[in-house]
Design an enzyme around this catalytic site. Structure first.
Site, PDB file in Angstrom:
ATOM      1  N   ASN A 183       7.055   1.669   0.245  1.00 58.61           N
ATOM      2  CA  ASN A 183       7.572   1.863  -1.103  1.00 58.61           C
ATOM      3  C   ASN A 183       8.939   2.518  -1.002  1.00 58.61           C
ATOM      4  O   ASN A 183       9.062   3.655  -0.549  1.00 58.61           O
ATOM      5  CB  ASN A 183       6.627   2.745  -1.923  1.00 58.61           C
ATOM      6  CG  ASN A 183       5.352   2.010  -2.284  1.00 58.61           C
ATOM      7  OD1 ASN A 183       5.348   1.145  -3.152  1.00 58.61           O
ATOM      8  ND2 ASN A 183       4.272   2.327  -1.598  1.00 58.61           N
TER       9      ASN A 183
ATOM     10  N   ARG B 176      10.995   4.163  -2.705  1.00 54.32           N
ATOM     11  CA  ARG B 176      11.247   5.016  -3.866  1.00 54.32           C
ATOM     12  C   ARG B 176      10.367   6.253  -3.748  1.00 54.32           C
ATOM     13  O   ARG B 176       9.557   6.366  -2.843  1.00 54.32           O
ATOM     14  CB  ARG B 176      10.880   4.274  -5.160  1.00 54.32           C
ATOM     15  CG  ARG B 176       9.442   3.755  -5.148  1.00 54.32           C
ATOM     16  CD  ARG B 176       9.050   3.092  -6.447  1.00 54.32           C
ATOM     17  NE  ARG B 176       7.761   2.432  -6.370  1.00 54.32           N
ATOM     18  CZ  ARG B 176       6.578   3.046  -6.425  1.00 54.32           C
ATOM     19  NH1 ARG B 176       6.524   4.360  -6.540  1.00 54.32           N
ATOM     20  NH2 ARG B 176       5.456   2.375  -6.363  1.00 54.32           N
TER      21      ARG B 176
ATOM     22  N   GLU C 150       3.044   3.210   3.815  1.00 56.14           N
ATOM     23  CA  GLU C 150       1.611   3.316   3.560  1.00 56.14           C
ATOM     24  C   GLU C 150       0.818   2.577   4.636  1.00 56.14           C
ATOM     25  O   GLU C 150       1.142   1.454   5.021  1.00 56.14           O
ATOM     26  CB  GLU C 150       1.264   2.751   2.181  1.00 56.14           C
ATOM     27  CG  GLU C 150       1.883   3.550   1.040  1.00 56.14           C
ATOM     28  CD  GLU C 150       1.226   3.261  -0.297  1.00 56.14           C
ATOM     29  OE1 GLU C 150       0.344   2.368  -0.360  1.00 56.14           O
ATOM     30  OE2 GLU C 150       1.588   3.935  -1.266  1.00 56.14           O
TER      31      GLU C 150
END
Length: 230
Positions: free
Chosen positions: A76, A78, A60
């Site tokens: 992240n 996942r 991100e």
């Protein structure tokens, strides 16, 4: 994968947020120049390579719309809630390949063979009352009917008789629409939200349609603070 191959599946824009929680996500990001897109995707791949990461992950960044500078926020490690929009524009099942990579399978894809086709937009349907300060809603689902439209996908965790309690996240469903261009995807998403029938608890579907109708979203000039200044 576990053998050193890293590929990207393009980018998503998740700027429509409330209290730092994403509400509407789309792929690809509108109004993003090819040069900035290349830098973003290259940076994400280099990061994953540097830490020898394997499996699905999302890097991100926050982008300054005026200077086109971007800054790393987090990775992240996942699947993200908004992964369906990536699936719809690439045709790649991220859940399937997360499991395959975990089972030591090599990725068969070459980067140059992965294409981003059309647009996809996702809206999060939440049990809350926007007119009452986004007051959370609880209760029992007395009626639930999903619309069936071309280009529309609904991922839901509820059905008639489900109990919505305060013990879990208030998101009930994700409505995802795709189309050959952004305007078509927005049109399908609005219709899907309007025709989604949920009774027994209040939901934010009307509010989501209102956001989609704003000049900022229509012109793709929305930012992370857009909902705070409307």
């Amino acid at each position: 994968d576990k053998y050193g191959k890293v590929i990207h599946l393009f980018e998503r824009d998740c700027s429509i947020q409330r209290n730092y929680q994403k509400l509407i996500e789309e792929a690809p990001a509108a109004r993003l120049s090819d040069a900035v897109r290349h830098r973003l995707l290259t940076g994400a791949v280099k990061l994953a390579e540097a830490i020898r990461y394997d499996n699905a992950g999302t890097v991100e960044f926050v982008l300054d719309a005026e200077t086109e500078d971007f800054f790393f926020l987090e990775m992240n490690t996942r699947l993200q809630v908004e992964h369906p929009v990536t699936e719809m524009v690439t045709g790649i099942d991220l859940v399937e390949w997360q499991l395959r990579v975990a089972a030591d399978e090599p990725l068969p894809f070459m980067q140059e063979h992965i294409q981003c086709k059309g647009y996809a937009i996702e809206a999060r349907v939440i049990a809350e009352d926007p007119a009452q300060g986004y007051l959370p809603q609880t209760g029992h689902i007395s009626h639930y009917t999903e619309p069936h439209l071309p280009g529309l996908r609904i991922d839901s965790g509820i059905s008639k008789g489900s109990t919505v309690s305060h013990y879990y996240d208030a998101m009930l469903a994700k409505v995802i629409a795709s189309g050959p261009h952004r305007t078509a995807a927005i049109r399908t998403l609005k219709r899907g939200l309007a025709e989604l029938q949920i009774s027994g608890v209040g939901v934010n579907t009307t509010f989501l349609c209102d956001v989609l109708d704003t000049e900022q979203f229509q012109s793709a000039t929305h930012q992370t603070n857009t909902l705070g200044i409307l």
